[in-house]
Enzyme design. Structure first.
Site, PDB file in Angstrom:
ATOM      1  N   GLY A 194      38.183  36.082  35.902  1.00 26.78           N
ATOM      2  CA  GLY A 194      38.951  35.859  34.683  1.00 26.78           C
ATOM      3  C   GLY A 194      38.610  34.480  34.169  1.00 26.78           C
ATOM      4  O   GLY A 194      37.433  34.117  34.106  1.00 26.78           O
ATOM      5  N   SER A 218      33.271  36.105  40.313  1.00 24.87           N
ATOM      6  CA  SER A 218      33.239  35.383  39.046  1.00 24.87           C
ATOM      7  C   SER A 218      34.057  34.089  39.141  1.00 24.87           C
ATOM      8  O   SER A 218      33.662  33.171  39.835  1.00 24.87           O
ATOM      9  CB  SER A 218      33.740  36.296  37.923  1.00 24.87           C
ATOM     10  OG  SER A 218      33.531  35.734  36.656  1.00 24.87           O
ATOM     11  N   ALA A 219      35.209  34.008  38.474  1.00 25.07           N
ATOM     12  CA  ALA A 219      36.044  32.806  38.570  1.00 25.07           C
ATOM     13  C   ALA A 219      36.447  32.540  40.012  1.00 25.07           C
ATOM     14  O   ALA A 219      36.561  31.385  40.441  1.00 25.07           O
ATOM     15  CB  ALA A 219      37.283  32.954  37.690  1.00 25.07           C
ATOM     16  N   HIS A 248      27.211  35.038  36.712  1.00 24.03           N
ATOM     17  CA  HIS A 248      26.725  35.734  35.508  1.00 24.03           C
ATOM     18  C   HIS A 248      25.457  35.077  34.960  1.00 24.03           C
ATOM     19  O   HIS A 248      25.182  35.169  33.760  1.00 24.03           O
ATOM     20  CB  HIS A 248      27.773  35.763  34.396  1.00 24.03           C
ATOM     21  CG  HIS A 248      29.147  36.156  34.810  1.00 24.03           C
ATOM     22  ND1 HIS A 248      29.513  37.456  35.060  1.00 24.03           N
ATOM     23  CD2 HIS A 248      30.267  35.407  35.019  1.00 24.03           C
ATOM     24  CE1 HIS A 248      30.793  37.493  35.406  1.00 24.03           C
ATOM     25  NE2 HIS A 248      31.262  36.269  35.389  1.00 24.03           N
ATOM     26  N   GLU A 304      23.722  38.858  37.746  1.00 21.58           N
ATOM     27  CA  GLU A 304      24.692  39.943  37.882  1.00 21.58           C
ATOM     28  C   GLU A 304      24.259  40.898  38.985  1.00 21.58           C
ATOM     29  O   GLU A 304      23.121  41.386  38.983  1.00 21.58           O
ATOM     30  CB  GLU A 304      24.837  40.700  36.562  1.00 21.58           C
ATOM     31  CG  GLU A 304      25.455  39.861  35.463  1.00 21.58           C
ATOM     32  CD  GLU A 304      26.918  39.513  35.702  1.00 21.58           C
ATOM     33  OE1 GLU A 304      27.242  38.974  36.779  1.00 21.58           O
ATOM     34  OE2 GLU A 304      27.742  39.764  34.798  1.00 21.58           O
TER      35      GLU A 304
END
Length: 281
Positions: free
Chosen positions: A127, A160-161, A197, A233
């Protein structure tokens, strides 16, 4: 063996000879001893989503093997990078529960610190990285998670985060600073930065704005710059004590001050990054 014997002797000697006002010194010795023999376990995913796969599907085998190896049956999910904790936890639960693991949202516990202290494994979802890190600081969890992971008492999965906050700092996140954490310093499971990413500029692309490489190079000009591992990714960084192996379905790119970027394929050993004074081969 010798280190263990020296520690036992020192702890016994301190208990027997130090005044009661100084006897807590053995606790400090114990903490440093624990850190010396730390064996952190983590899976750091570039993302939960990867083209051609459903949610987390590309990482299913690695996650199941990782949790099974560590005898984990329940994941505490940290949904702090998004606003709707219930919906986010339900989404992850619907994916992971059929794999044989239960999922409980950290937000459902009365005391987040107690939950982290009793958990065997956490999954920190993606997020907004700034929102995630601020909420971790607000709940006084940054140092707690760091200590429990490095002493081998907590295994960590981030996406991700959740991967950004597992690194030295969040300076190389792609997210907008929608809110301000008290510091950009993060959990430091690994002593370098990650750019999730990560994507190369396509030569035929008509976009003339800044590329990801340019943004990372701007960071590399700073006096506080750390090496940056750009996870493409589908890439997963597996942290196993002093071993760092790239897994998943895509590789990574390494940026270091004064060096050209270096490509690493799936299966590459990048353990040298645990000592950031070493240079990539």
């Amino acid at each position: 063996m010798w280190c263990s014997l020296r520690y036992v002797y020192l702890r016994f000697h301190l208990r027997c000879t130090l005044p009661s006002s100084l006897n807590n010194f053995h606790i400090t010795v114990y903490k440093y001893y624990s850190i010396m023999k730390s064996h952190p376990q983590a899976l750091l995913l570039s993302s939960s989503n990867c083209h051609g796969y459903s949610l987390l599907e590309f990482a299913k085998q690695e996650i199941c093997s990782f949790l099974g190896k560590n005898n984990v049956t329940e994941l505490v999910f940290v949904p702090y990078a998004q606003k709707n904790y219930d919906d986010y936890t339900k989404k992850i639960k619907n994916v992971i529960t059929p794999w044989g693991f239960s999922v409980v949202g950290l937000h459902t516990y009365p005391d987040p610190a107690d939950a982290i202290n009793s958990a065997k494994a956490i999954f920190v979802g993606g997020g907004n990285t700034f929102l995630l890190l601020k909420t971790l600081y607000d709940n006084e969890l940054v140092n707690l998670i760091r200590e429990r992971v490095h002493t081998g008492n907590l295994v960590y999965i981030g996406s991700s985060a959740g991967t950004n906050v597992a690194t030295k700092s969040i300076h190389t996140t792609n997210d907008m600073p929608i809110i301000y954490p008290p510091s950009f310093d993060a959990i430091s499971i690994v002593p370098f930065n990650i750019n999730p990413h990560y994507i190369d500029k396509v030569e035929t692309d008509t976009h003339k704005g800044e590329t990801r490489d340019q943004r990372i190079e701007e960071y590399m000009e700073m006096p506080h710059a750390n090496p940056v591992l750009g996870l493409k990714e589908g890439c997963i960084l597996h942290v196993d004590g002093d071993s760092l192996i790239l897994k998943g379905v895509a590789g990574a790119v390494l940026f270091q001050v004064g060096d050209k970027k270096v490509e690493y394929p799936v299966g590459a050993d990048v353990s040298f990054l645990l000592d950031c004074t070493k240079e990539a081969n």
